[in-house]
Scaffold this active site. Structure first.
Site, PDB file in Angstrom:
ATOM      1  N   VAL A 279      89.053  70.442  31.487  1.00  0.00           N
ATOM      2  CA  VAL A 279      89.335  70.031  32.864  1.00  0.00           C
ATOM      3  C   VAL A 279      90.523  70.860  33.366  1.00  0.00           C
ATOM      4  CG1 VAL A 279      89.956  68.132  34.398  1.00  0.00           C
ATOM      5  CG2 VAL A 279      88.473  67.706  32.413  1.00  0.00           C
TER       6      VAL A 279
ATOM      7  N   ASP B 282      91.966  58.188  28.494  1.00  0.00           N
ATOM      8  CA  ASP B 282      90.919  59.194  28.318  1.00  0.00           C
ATOM      9  C   ASP B 282      89.581  58.469  28.152  1.00  0.00           C
ATOM     10  OD1 ASP B 282      90.982  62.427  27.187  1.00  0.00           O
ATOM     11  OD2 ASP B 282      89.157  61.230  26.914  1.00  0.00           O
TER      12      ASP B 282
ATOM     13  N   HIS C  48      97.083  68.634  32.400  1.00  0.00           N
ATOM     14  CA  HIS C  48      97.202  67.274  31.866  1.00  0.00           C
ATOM     15  C   HIS C  48      97.856  67.303  30.500  1.00  0.00           C
ATOM     16  CE1 HIS C  48      93.187  68.871  30.943  1.00  0.00           C
ATOM     17  NE2 HIS C  48      93.258  68.233  29.796  1.00  0.00           N
ATOM     18  N   MET C  49      98.610  66.257  30.247  1.00  0.00           N
ATOM     19  CA  MET C  49      99.250  66.075  28.948  1.00  0.00           C
ATOM     20  C   MET C  49      98.522  64.939  28.239  1.00  0.00           C
ATOM     21  SD  MET C  49     103.202  66.229  30.262  1.00  0.00           S
ATOM     22  CE  MET C  49     103.807  67.644  31.219  1.00  0.00           C
TER      23      MET C  49
HETATM   24  P1  AMP Z   1      91.021  69.073  27.870  1.00  0.00           P
HETATM   25  O1  AMP Z   1      90.032  69.454  26.806  1.00  0.00           O
HETATM   26  O2  AMP Z   1      92.444  69.253  27.416  1.00  0.00           O
HETATM   27  O3  AMP Z   1      90.726  69.728  29.200  1.00  0.00           O
HETATM   28  O4  AMP Z   1      90.868  67.500  28.032  1.00  0.00           O
HETATM   29  C1  AMP Z   1      90.104  66.907  29.023  1.00  0.00           C
HETATM   30  C2  AMP Z   1      90.003  65.439  28.678  1.00  0.00           C
HETATM   31  O5  AMP Z   1      89.495  64.730  29.781  1.00  0.00           O
HETATM   32  C3  AMP Z   1      89.088  65.137  27.476  1.00  0.00           C
HETATM   33  O6  AMP Z   1      89.850  64.511  26.439  1.00  0.00           O
HETATM   34  C4  AMP Z   1      88.028  64.211  28.071  1.00  0.00           C
HETATM   35  O7  AMP Z   1      87.655  63.190  27.167  1.00  0.00           O
HETATM   36  C5  AMP Z   1      88.733  63.650  29.289  1.00  0.00           C
HETATM   37  N1  AMP Z   1      87.870  63.221  30.379  1.00  0.00           N
HETATM   38  C6  AMP Z   1      86.780  63.851  30.874  1.00  0.00           C
HETATM   39  N2  AMP Z   1      86.292  63.182  31.924  1.00  0.00           N
HETATM   40  C7  AMP Z   1      87.100  62.100  32.106  1.00  0.00           C
HETATM   41  C8  AMP Z   1      87.116  61.011  33.035  1.00  0.00           C
HETATM   42  N3  AMP Z   1      86.203  60.907  34.017  1.00  0.00           N
HETATM   43  N4  AMP Z   1      88.094  60.076  32.915  1.00  0.00           N
HETATM   44  C9  AMP Z   1      89.009  60.182  31.942  1.00  0.00           C
HETATM   45  N5  AMP Z   1      89.062  61.182  31.044  1.00  0.00           N
HETATM   46  C10 AMP Z   1      88.106  62.115  31.119  1.00  0.00           C
END
Ligand code: AMP
Ligand code: ZN
Length: 112
Positions: A95, A30, A99-100
């Site tokens: 996002v 992450d 995702h897990m």
């Molecule tokens: P969620 O809130 O469950 O949708 O988690 C999305 C996660 O994606 C968050 O923990 C962010 O920190 C992470 N995230 C956002 N952009 C990126 C990126 N470019 N690469 C890796 N992780 C990311």
């Protein structure tokens, strides 16, 4: 999904710190870690959220879940780990590609 951030990572269009990949899934760090270890495991196919998971995804989902303990051990999380799947805006999903989250380590946060 041309405008999906995680599909872009899968396509190599956006860089990511990849720790594991196979024919069904990709696992990367992450970008904004909430704990000492914070990985994201995603399916190679675009599934928007847990709401869109159906019978056709059984093999992928089972495979992903079964990889998590192995990944945790490889990250040095010998005492256990936390898995989170945020679903929809109300669940804190930002996002919209399933995702897990795999979290663990010394600064594992609570549920606040
Ligand atoms: P969620 O809130 O469950 O949708 O988690 C999305 C996660 O994606 C968050 O923990 C962010 O920190 C992470 N995230 C956002 N952009 C990126 C990126 N470019 N690469 C890796 N992780 C990311
Ligand atoms: Zn996607």
């Amino acid at each position: 999904m041309s405008d999906c951030l995680f599909c872009k990572i899968l396509a190599g269009e956006i860089p990511a710190d990849i720790v594991y990949e196979d024919d069904k899934m990709l696992v990367f760090k992450d970008l904004y870690p909430k704990a000492e270890v914070h990985l994201l495991a995603i399916p190679r196919v675009h599934i928007t959220s847990l709401n869109e998971v159906s019978d056709e995804h059984d093999e992928i989902i089972a495979h992903m879940i079964k990889q998590l303990p192995k990944l945790a051990k490889e990250q040095g999380l010998k005492d256990g780990f936390r898995t989170i799947i945020n679903t929809g805006k109300g669940g804190g999903q930002v996002v919209f590609h399933l995702h897990m989250h795999l979290l663990g380590g010394s600064n594992l946060p609570g549920f606040q």
